[in-house]
Structures are given as structure tokens and as C-alpha cells.
Write a protein that holds these residues in place. Structure first.
Motif, PDB file in Angstrom:
ATOM      1  N   TRP A   1      -3.954  52.504  -5.770  1.00 19.59           N
ATOM      2  CA  TRP A   1      -2.616  52.450  -6.482  1.00 19.59           C
ATOM      3  C   TRP A   1      -1.890  51.250  -6.206  1.00 19.59           C
ATOM      4  CZ3 TRP A   1       1.934  53.884  -2.923  1.00 19.59           C
ATOM      5  CH2 TRP A   1       3.146  53.850  -3.768  1.00 19.59           C
ATOM      6  N   GLY A   2      -2.171  50.625  -5.078  1.00 24.20           N
ATOM      7  CA  GLY A   2      -1.435  49.506  -4.659  1.00 24.20           C
ATOM      8  C   GLY A   2      -1.962  48.333  -5.581  1.00 24.20           C
ATOM      9  N   HIS A   3      -3.143  48.283  -6.024  1.00 23.21           N
ATOM     10  CA  HIS A   3      -3.801  47.153  -6.818  1.00 23.21           C
ATOM     11  C   HIS A   3      -3.299  47.477  -8.281  1.00 23.21           C
ATOM     12  CE1 HIS A   3      -6.524  44.044  -8.135  1.00 23.21           C
ATOM     13  NE2 HIS A   3      -6.741  44.764  -8.943  1.00 23.21           N
ATOM     14  N   SER A   4      -3.022  48.740  -8.818  1.00 21.17           N
ATOM     15  CA  SER A   4      -2.639  49.169  -9.869  1.00 21.17           C
ATOM     16  C   SER A   4      -1.034  48.781 -10.174  1.00 21.17           C
ATOM     17  CB  SER A   4      -2.666  50.428 -10.238  1.00 21.17           C
ATOM     18  OG  SER A   4      -1.765  51.219  -9.571  1.00 21.17           O
ATOM     19  N   GLU A   5      -0.575  48.506  -9.016  1.00 15.16           N
ATOM     20  CA  GLU A   5       1.066  48.051  -9.223  1.00 15.16           C
ATOM     21  C   GLU A   5       1.376  46.574  -9.406  1.00 15.16           C
ATOM     22  OE1 GLU A   5       4.327  50.565  -8.120  1.00 15.16           O
ATOM     23  OE2 GLU A   5       2.698  51.388  -9.386  1.00 15.16           O
ATOM     24  N   LEU A   6       0.225  45.924  -9.499  1.00 16.81           N
ATOM     25  CA  LEU A   6       0.439  44.421  -9.625  1.00 16.81           C
ATOM     26  C   LEU A   6       0.962  43.933 -10.858  1.00 16.81           C
ATOM     27  CD1 LEU A   6      -2.785  42.988  -7.737  1.00 16.81           C
ATOM     28  CD2 LEU A   6      -0.367  43.259  -6.843  1.00 16.81           C
TER      29      LEU A   6
ATOM     30  N   GLY B   1      12.426  33.055  -2.446  1.00 16.83           N
ATOM     31  CA  GLY B   1      11.308  33.796  -2.731  1.00 16.83           C
ATOM     32  C   GLY B   1      10.630  34.325  -1.462  1.00 16.83           C
ATOM     33  N   HIS B   2       9.189  33.911  -1.308  1.00 19.95           N
ATOM     34  CA  HIS B   2       8.310  34.218  -0.205  1.00 19.95           C
ATOM     35  C   HIS B   2       8.107  35.496   0.355  1.00 19.95           C
ATOM     36  CE1 HIS B   2       6.490  32.785   3.364  1.00 19.95           C
ATOM     37  NE2 HIS B   2       7.157  33.519   4.056  1.00 19.95           N
ATOM     38  N   THR B   3       9.192  36.395   0.576  1.00 22.47           N
ATOM     39  CA  THR B   3       9.043  37.533   0.979  1.00 22.47           C
ATOM     40  C   THR B   3       8.099  38.652   0.358  1.00 22.47           C
ATOM     41  OG1 THR B   3      10.906  38.290   0.148  1.00 22.47           O
ATOM     42  CG2 THR B   3      11.047  37.261   2.051  1.00 22.47           C
ATOM     43  N   HIS B   4       7.973  38.220  -1.175  1.00 25.99           N
ATOM     44  CA  HIS B   4       7.455  39.313  -1.729  1.00 25.99           C
ATOM     45  C   HIS B   4       8.205  40.772  -1.806  1.00 25.99           C
ATOM     46  CE1 HIS B   4       3.196  37.134  -1.871  1.00 25.99           C
ATOM     47  NE2 HIS B   4       4.324  36.374  -2.216  1.00 25.99           N
ATOM     48  N   GLY B   5       9.517  40.703  -1.387  1.00 26.26           N
ATOM     49  CA  GLY B   5      10.209  41.793  -1.216  1.00 26.26           C
ATOM     50  C   GLY B   5       9.723  42.705  -0.114  1.00 26.26           C
ATOM     51  N   GLY B   6       8.542  42.213   0.776  1.00 30.77           N
ATOM     52  CA  GLY B   6       8.174  42.844   1.672  1.00 30.77           C
ATOM     53  C   GLY B   6       6.666  43.377   1.272  1.00 30.77           C
ATOM     54  N   GLN B   7       6.667  43.451   0.075  1.00 33.52           N
ATOM     55  CA  GLN B   7       5.129  43.652  -0.575  1.00 33.52           C
ATOM     56  C   GLN B   7       4.472  44.970  -0.345  1.00 33.52           C
ATOM     57  OE1 GLN B   7       2.395  40.380  -0.723  1.00 33.52           O
ATOM     58  NE2 GLN B   7       0.662  41.791  -0.993  1.00 33.52           N
ATOM     59  N   LEU B   8       4.349  45.290   0.845  1.00 29.47           N
ATOM     60  CA  LEU B   8       3.693  46.609   1.336  1.00 29.47           C
ATOM     61  C   LEU B   8       4.863  47.432   1.950  1.00 29.47           C
ATOM     62  CD1 LEU B   8       0.231  45.441   2.742  1.00 29.47           C
ATOM     63  CD2 LEU B   8       0.747  46.436   0.617  1.00 29.47           C
ATOM     64  N   CYS B   9       5.376  48.191   1.433  1.00 29.37           N
ATOM     65  CA  CYS B   9       6.538  48.630   1.801  1.00 29.37           C
ATOM     66  C   CYS B   9       6.607  50.558   2.181  1.00 29.37           C
ATOM     67  CB  CYS B   9       7.920  48.712   0.709  1.00 29.37           C
ATOM     68  SG  CYS B   9       8.512  46.668   0.817  1.00 29.37           S
ATOM     69  N   LEU B  10       7.588  50.864   2.637  1.00 30.77           N
ATOM     70  CA  LEU B  10       7.629  52.486   2.592  1.00 30.77           C
ATOM     71  C   LEU B  10       8.654  52.837   1.650  1.00 30.77           C
ATOM     72  CD1 LEU B  10       8.924  52.519   6.525  1.00 30.77           C
ATOM     73  CD2 LEU B  10       6.421  53.061   5.482  1.00 30.77           C
ATOM     74  N   PRO B  11       8.554  54.000   1.324  1.00 33.45           N
ATOM     75  CA  PRO B  11       9.256  54.579   0.190  1.00 33.45           C
ATOM     76  C   PRO B  11      10.828  54.194   0.337  1.00 33.45           C
ATOM     77  CG  PRO B  11       7.942  56.303   1.193  1.00 33.45           C
ATOM     78  CD  PRO B  11       7.765  55.150   1.720  1.00 33.45           C
TER      79      PRO B  11
ATOM     80  N   PRO C   1      -4.237  41.786  -2.996  1.00 32.81           N
ATOM     81  CA  PRO C   1      -4.047  41.994  -4.196  1.00 32.81           C
ATOM     82  C   PRO C   1      -3.287  43.629  -4.196  1.00 32.81           C
ATOM     83  CG  PRO C   1      -6.205  42.006  -4.114  1.00 32.81           C
ATOM     84  CD  PRO C   1      -5.689  41.730  -2.570  1.00 32.81           C
ATOM     85  N   PHE C   2      -2.278  43.693  -3.389  1.00 36.96           N
ATOM     86  CA  PHE C   2      -1.682  44.900  -3.372  1.00 36.96           C
ATOM     87  C   PHE C   2      -0.178  45.125  -3.400  1.00 36.96           C
ATOM     88  CE2 PHE C   2      -5.643  44.748  -0.858  1.00 36.96           C
ATOM     89  CZ  PHE C   2      -6.447  45.703  -1.855  1.00 36.96           C
ATOM     90  N   ARG C   3       0.412  46.177  -4.024  1.00 40.09           N
ATOM     91  CA  ARG C   3       1.724  46.238  -3.539  1.00 40.09           C
ATOM     92  C   ARG C   3       2.272  47.687  -3.283  1.00 40.09           C
ATOM     93  NH1 ARG C   3       6.226  42.391  -4.820  1.00 40.09           N
ATOM     94  NH2 ARG C   3       5.361  40.499  -5.328  1.00 40.09           N
ATOM     95  N   LEU C   4       3.115  47.954  -2.476  1.00 38.12           N
ATOM     96  CA  LEU C   4       3.487  49.410  -2.211  1.00 38.12           C
ATOM     97  C   LEU C   4       4.772  49.653  -2.354  1.00 38.12           C
ATOM     98  CD1 LEU C   4       0.781  50.657   0.651  1.00 38.12           C
ATOM     99  CD2 LEU C   4       0.516  50.961  -1.747  1.00 38.12           C
ATOM    100  N   PHE C   5       5.577  50.440  -3.255  1.00 33.20           N
ATOM    101  CA  PHE C   5       6.713  50.667  -3.238  1.00 33.20           C
ATOM    102  C   PHE C   5       7.802  49.369  -3.291  1.00 33.20           C
ATOM    103  CE2 PHE C   5       5.254  54.071  -0.700  1.00 33.20           C
ATOM    104  CZ  PHE C   5       5.186  55.332  -1.512  1.00 33.20           C
ATOM    105  N   CYS C   6       6.910  48.438  -4.083  1.00 36.47           N
ATOM    106  CA  CYS C   6       7.633  47.138  -4.119  1.00 36.47           C
ATOM    107  C   CYS C   6       7.010  46.406  -5.370  1.00 36.47           C
ATOM    108  CB  CYS C   6       7.359  46.292  -2.895  1.00 36.47           C
ATOM    109  SG  CYS C   6       8.267  44.632  -3.027  1.00 36.47           S
ATOM    110  N   ARG C   7       7.367  46.820  -6.451  1.00 34.00           N
ATOM    111  CA  ARG C   7       6.829  46.128  -7.778  1.00 34.00           C
ATOM    112  C   ARG C   7       7.252  44.636  -8.008  1.00 34.00           C
ATOM    113  NH1 ARG C   7       7.393  51.262 -12.154  1.00 34.00           N
ATOM    114  NH2 ARG C   7       5.253  52.141 -11.268  1.00 34.00           N
ATOM    115  N   PRO C   8       6.171  44.064  -8.721  1.00 36.46           N
ATOM    116  CA  PRO C   8       6.584  42.654  -8.864  1.00 36.46           C
ATOM    117  C   PRO C   8       7.869  42.398  -9.813  1.00 36.46           C
ATOM    118  CG  PRO C   8       4.842  43.145 -10.105  1.00 36.46           C
ATOM    119  CD  PRO C   8       4.831  44.338  -9.118  1.00 36.46           C
ATOM    120  N   SER C   9       8.617  41.502  -9.699  1.00 37.01           N
ATOM    121  CA  SER C   9       9.597  41.294 -10.722  1.00 37.01           C
ATOM    122  C   SER C   9      10.250  39.919 -10.498  1.00 37.01           C
ATOM    123  CB  SER C   9      11.030  42.214  -9.741  1.00 37.01           C
ATOM    124  OG  SER C   9      11.333  41.799  -8.683  1.00 37.01           O
ATOM    125  N   ALA C  10      11.185  39.602 -11.806  1.00 38.93           N
ATOM    126  CA  ALA C  10      12.187  38.593 -11.779  1.00 38.93           C
ATOM    127  C   ALA C  10      13.534  39.273 -11.799  1.00 38.93           C
ATOM    128  CB  ALA C  10      11.676  37.864 -13.134  1.00 38.93           C
TER     129      ALA C  10
END
Length: 308
Positions: A31-36, A239-249, A289-298
């Protein structure tokens, strides 16, 4: 029941639990990989301009992109980023970590292609200069900084292409220019996450005649943000933080991978008298290569006039 049977009886439920846990972990990873590739455009309004600056225009559109971490062949990302040109931004700001592959410069230029025809500025992160390396996951979760690989990436070619298209390199520079009716004073530093910054090179308040003052840095390190805020800059971009990248809900960060607190790991916030915007970024390290509850964005920042 003999001793072997007793041991087997105790082990079998544990083995079953381990199997279920492994399946769950595999499912989360998939799932985390599919969010990329599930890119999002964030849209925020920030009243910063003196009344009358826009001369009847509703807003000044600033497009903030960061952390592409491009790997050669990421066609979905290239198409999505390229399509951001349809937003008609007045200014594009890129806060670094464009590369994650020594062959990725042509794809970065394909992604940013139409945006490079617009007014723009940039600073780089360490993953523009050096290739990513496999991190220790335990160190990462504990917030420990890992050393760069020091394997060179072709950032000079990328920088030359940005400059050739008219973007300003704000690294350790004070940059002034005008876009439409808006006079901009900006300054930036090299990546403070690995102490590449040298703030004294740009020390001092921005030009008081400017309508909009911008501070650029790849990693939102409080020690540098404080200097920008003290000097009177209105808005920092990082930037840099990736918003946390692997986040909680709820996109609640577990770690920030820098000195900023978790509450301000992504989005628009106050940093003293200065506004700060931290991008979720558009990519990840090729090794995570994973993101959880933190989709890539501009982010499109609609900068409007104040009501004063």
C-alpha cells in the motif's frame, strides 16, 4: 504429552502469529508503495502583499515544488509535474533534492520543462549533490542524522540548465527581481541539514522597497529559520521532511528528519513573525519507496494583499 509435543504446542501459535504479522507488513508495504504516484496539489492562501500591489489582480501565484528525488523512467511523476504549468504560476520555487539517480537529470528537465519558462528560483539539497544511501531504519526513527554518501551526482549540469532557462540560484545569494507588479527580495542558503549553510553571506534584512520577501532553504532547521525571521523575511520555503513520509492516520508525523517539530513538518505555519511553508515533496529516497498517510504533493500558494 511428551516434552517435544509440549514445545510444539507452544510454538505453533507463535508461528501463526508471525505469519499473520508478515502478511500484514507485506500488505502495508505494498500500500505504501502504491501511494508514490498518488500526487496531490495543495492550495493555500497567504495575505502578505501591501494593499494596491496587485493593481486589481486577485493574487500572486507561487508554485512550490520540492524533493522530486527523480529516478530515471518515472513517467507518471514527469507528466504530473509538467502539467502543473496549467496553473499559470507567476513564480516557481524549487527547494531541492531533485535527484535520486545519476541518470535522472534529463527526466528532471522533462518534468520541470514548461515551468522553467516561468520566473523561478532554487536552492539545492544534499541529494542533489550526492547519491542517496541505504539508511538504518532504527536510526531514522530515532531522528539520528546519517552522513551523505559523498558519491557525486551531476548537479552541475542540472544547475546549468536551470540558469540557462532563467531561474535564479538563491544559494548564499540575495536575489531581487520583479514579476508583473510584484517586487521580490529573496535569499537562500545551502542545505542546513548537513551544515552546508553560511548565513553571514546573506545576513541582514531584505530590501524594504520589496513587496514580497522570501527565504529559501532545503531543510527547515530552526537555527536558520530564526535568522531569516529576525531579519524580517515574510515567508520561508523548504522541503526535506517529505511531510513525515511514514505517518500515522491524519498525516501525523512520527519523525521530521530535521530540527523542526512534528506539528510543523508539512504545510503552512507561523515561525515567529514569519510564515513558513514546508512541502511534502514529490518523491522519496530510492531506498525507502513508501509513503503512509502522506501523499506526495506540490503546493500552490495564492499570495494576496493584506487588509491593512
Amino acid at each position: 504429552m511428551n516434552e517435544t509435543a509440549k514445545v510444539t504446542k507452544r510454538i505453533l501459535p507463535l508461528a501463526g502469529l508471525a505469519g499473520v504479522s508478515a502478511l500484514a507488513a507485506a500488505g502495508i508495504a505494498a500500500w505504501g508503495h502504491s501511494e508514490l504516484d498518488k500526487f496531490e496539489l495543495k492550495d493555500v492562501t497567504v495575505p502578505l502583499l501591501p494593499p494596491g500591489t496587485l493593481r486589481g489582480k486577485a493574487e500572486f501565484r507561487l508554485l512550490h515544488v520540492s524533493d522530486l528525488h527523480m529516478i530515471s523512467g518515472q513517467d507518471t511523476k514527469i507528466a504530473w509535474v509538467s502539467a502543473l504549468d496549467s496553473l499559470n504560476p507567476d513564480l516557481v520555487v524549487n527547494t531541492g533534492d531533485n535527484l535520486s539517480d545519476e541518470r535522472a537529470v534529463p527526466d528532471v528537465l522533462r518534468a520541470l520543462g514548461p515551468l522553467l519558462a516561468r520566473p523561478g528560483m532554487f536552492v539545492f539539497g544534499t541529494n542533489d549533490y550526492w547519491a542517496p544511501r541505504l539508511p538504518n531504519p532504527f536510526s531514522y526513527l530515532l531522528g539520528r542524522k546519517h552522513a551523505p554518501s559523498y558519491v557525486d551526482l551531476p548537479w552541475r549540469d542540472m544547475r546549468a540548465a536551470f540558469l540557462e532557462r532563467g531561474w535564479h540560484d538563491a544559494t548564499h545569494k540575495r536575489v531581487e527581481f520583479q514579476v508583473g507588479t510584484v517586487r521580490i527580495a529573496a535569499a537562500g542558503v545551502d542545505d542546513p541539514h548537513h551544515a552546508l549553510d553560511d548565513y553571514p553571506l546573506i545576513d541582514g534584512p531584505p530590501n524594504p522597497d520589496a513587496d514580497l520577501s522570501l527565504a529559501l532553504l532545503h531543510s527547515p532547521e530552526p537555527r536558520v529559520l530564526s535568522r531569516f525571521a529576525e531579519d524580517g523575511y515574510q515567508l520561508s520555503l523548504s522541503g526535506h521532511t517529505h511531510g513525515g513520509q511514514l505517518c500515522l492516520p491524519g498525516s501525523r508525523a512520527i519523525v521530521t528528519n530535521c530540527g523542526i517539530d512534528r506539528a510543523r513538518v508539512q504545510g503552512l505555519h507561523d515561525f515567529g513573525p514569519m510564515k513558513m511553508h514546508v512541502s511534502n515533496g514529490l518523491g522519496t529516497s530510492r531506498f525507502v519507496p513508501f509513503r503512509l498517510f502522506c501523499r506526495p504533493s506540490a503546493t500552490l500558494l495564492r499570495i494576496t494583499e493584506t487588509s491593512d
